[in-house]
Design an enzyme around this catalytic site. Structure first.
Site, mmCIF file in Angstrom:
data_model
loop_
_atom_site.group_PDB
_atom_site.id
_atom_site.type_symbol
_atom_site.label_atom_id
_atom_site.label_comp_id
_atom_site.label_asym_id
_atom_site.label_seq_id
_atom_site.Cartn_x
_atom_site.Cartn_y
_atom_site.Cartn_z
ATOM 1 N N GLU A 102 0.837 -1.206 0.000
ATOM 2 C CA GLU A 102 0.000 0.000 0.000
ATOM 3 C C GLU A 102 0.872 1.257 0.000
ATOM 4 O O GLU A 102 2.004 1.232 0.483
ATOM 5 C CB GLU A 102 -0.891 0.012 1.244
ATOM 6 C CG GLU A 102 -2.360 -0.226 0.972
ATOM 7 C CD GLU A 102 -3.070 0.881 0.188
ATOM 8 O OE1 GLU A 102 -2.446 1.578 -0.637
ATOM 9 O OE2 GLU A 102 -4.271 1.051 0.417
ATOM 10 N N ASP A 106 -4.190 5.020 6.377
ATOM 11 C CA ASP A 106 -4.723 6.187 7.079
ATOM 12 C C ASP A 106 -5.701 5.699 8.156
ATOM 13 O O ASP A 106 -5.294 5.337 9.241
ATOM 14 C CB ASP A 106 -5.367 7.111 6.037
ATOM 15 C CG ASP A 106 -5.754 8.459 6.591
ATOM 16 O OD1 ASP A 106 -4.945 9.065 7.300
ATOM 17 O OD2 ASP A 106 -6.878 8.922 6.318
ATOM 18 N N PHE A 155 -2.474 16.320 4.600
ATOM 19 C CA PHE A 155 -2.750 15.689 3.315
ATOM 20 C C PHE A 155 -1.525 15.831 2.423
ATOM 21 O O PHE A 155 -0.972 16.914 2.285
ATOM 22 C CB PHE A 155 -3.973 16.324 2.640
ATOM 23 C CG PHE A 155 -4.352 15.605 1.377
ATOM 24 C CD1 PHE A 155 -5.084 14.426 1.431
ATOM 25 C CD2 PHE A 155 -3.947 16.089 0.143
ATOM 26 C CE1 PHE A 155 -5.407 13.739 0.272
ATOM 27 C CE2 PHE A 155 -4.266 15.408 -1.024
ATOM 28 C CZ PHE A 155 -5.004 14.235 -0.964
ATOM 29 N N ASP A 162 -2.255 11.036 -4.816
ATOM 30 C CA ASP A 162 -2.847 12.048 -5.697
ATOM 31 C C ASP A 162 -3.701 13.055 -4.952
ATOM 32 O O ASP A 162 -4.169 12.823 -3.833
ATOM 33 C CB ASP A 162 -3.737 11.365 -6.742
ATOM 34 C CG ASP A 162 -5.025 10.814 -6.118
ATOM 35 O OD1 ASP A 162 -4.924 9.947 -5.218
ATOM 36 O OD2 ASP A 162 -6.115 11.279 -6.499
ATOM 37 N N ARG A 168 0.615 12.314 -8.885
ATOM 38 C CA ARG A 168 1.136 10.969 -8.600
ATOM 39 C C ARG A 168 2.576 10.831 -9.096
ATOM 40 O O ARG A 168 3.365 10.089 -8.525
ATOM 41 C CB ARG A 168 0.272 9.905 -9.278
ATOM 42 C CG ARG A 168 -1.127 9.757 -8.717
ATOM 43 C CD ARG A 168 -1.753 8.463 -9.228
ATOM 44 N NE ARG A 168 -3.199 8.425 -9.088
ATOM 45 C CZ ARG A 168 -3.845 7.978 -8.008
ATOM 46 N NH1 ARG A 168 -3.180 7.558 -6.963
ATOM 47 N NH2 ARG A 168 -5.166 7.963 -7.977
HETATM 48 P P1 IMP Z 1 -7.668 4.473 4.586
HETATM 49 O O1 IMP Z 1 -8.676 3.490 4.066
HETATM 50 O O2 IMP Z 1 -8.301 5.588 5.353
HETATM 51 O O3 IMP Z 1 -6.541 3.806 5.370
HETATM 52 O O4 IMP Z 1 -7.071 5.246 3.356
HETATM 53 C C1 IMP Z 1 -6.174 4.714 2.526
HETATM 54 C C2 IMP Z 1 -6.281 5.323 1.144
HETATM 55 O O5 IMP Z 1 -6.674 6.694 1.140
HETATM 56 C C3 IMP Z 1 -4.902 5.275 0.531
HETATM 57 O O6 IMP Z 1 -4.722 4.086 -0.187
HETATM 58 C C4 IMP Z 1 -4.871 6.509 -0.335
HETATM 59 O O7 IMP Z 1 -5.308 6.169 -1.624
HETATM 60 C C5 IMP Z 1 -5.847 7.467 0.283
HETATM 61 N N1 IMP Z 1 -5.160 8.527 1.070
HETATM 62 C C6 IMP Z 1 -5.090 8.634 2.412
HETATM 63 N N2 IMP Z 1 -4.402 9.717 2.806
HETATM 64 C C7 IMP Z 1 -3.991 10.326 1.675
HETATM 65 C C8 IMP Z 1 -3.192 11.537 1.416
HETATM 66 O O8 IMP Z 1 -2.709 12.249 2.314
HETATM 67 N N3 IMP Z 1 -3.002 11.842 0.109
HETATM 68 C C9 IMP Z 1 -3.504 11.088 -0.910
HETATM 69 N N4 IMP Z 1 -4.217 9.964 -0.711
HETATM 70 C C10 IMP Z 1 -4.475 9.579 0.564
HETATM 71 MG MG MG Z 2 -4.482 3.866 -2.197
#
Ligand code: IMP
Ligand code: MG
Length: 183
Positions: A102, A106, A155, A162, A168
């Protein structure tokens, strides 16, 4: 006219050199841990594609790469919620050693959904390798075997990550200037 994306950053959080150095360390660690195993790297599209390409080349043992794409609610600037699989793995993973690759963990919602799906297919082993870990935002606790960097609650874009599908291809990881985030 030249638009260098670097100009859109308020701050570089992780340099290209730091990323590449850390990936070499992760690759060496994974090569040792998976010696003699049936390693399959499963990357989560699209964000993990850059990390996947560099990580796979930093691993010296034989492996298979595969990708999965999931659909989620809304843009990634908001909390994510996974809806389903858009493109599944092509490989069968039963009796293989699956390492999920991954870009960032987050809230953990995406990976916990994926782990559930993968676990049902009964791989010999199942671990997570993420380049970035934003632990402060975690909603679901996950066991992360390999982590590149822990990052703060900002962020970020670049190296696969992205903002509305842009940035990206930035070789480093950084924080966008507030005026660049309009959507
Ligand atoms: P989660 O499901 O909340 O753990 O989020 C994971 C997904 O959210 C990652 O695979 C990213 O695609 C996207 N994501 C989370 N934080 C960021 C960021 O700061 N910038 C860009 N994409 C993010
Ligand atoms: Mg992702």
């Amino acid at each position: 006219m030249d638009h260098n994306m670097i100009q859109d950053l308020a701050e570089v959080l992780i340099s290209e050199e730091a990323i590449s150095h850390r990936i070499r360390e992760l690759g060496a660690e994974i090569s040792r841990d998976y010696l003699g195993k049936e390693l399959v790297l499963a990357g989560v599209l699209r964000g993990a594609s850059f990390f996947m390409a560099d990580l796979a080349r930093a691993i010296s043992i034989p492996l298979i790469i595969d990708f999965i794409s999931i659909s989620s609610y809304g843009p990634a600037t908001k909390a994510s919620g996974v809806v389903g699989i858009r493109k599944d793995l092509d490989e069968s993973i039963g009796d293989r050693d699956l390492l999920v690759v991954e870009d960032i963990v987050d809230t953990g919602l995406t990976l916990s959904y994926l782990l559930k799906i993968f676990r049902a297919r009964q791989p010999s082993s199942l671990q997570i390798c993420t380049l970035l870990d934003r632990k402060v935002r975690r909603i679901i606790d996950l066991p992360i075997a390999y982590r590149g960097f822990e990052i703060p609650e900002k962020f970020i874009v670049g190296y696969g990550l992205d903002y509305h599908q842009r940035y990206r291809n930035l070789p480093c990881i950084g924080v966008l200037k507030p005026e660049m985030m309009t959507g």
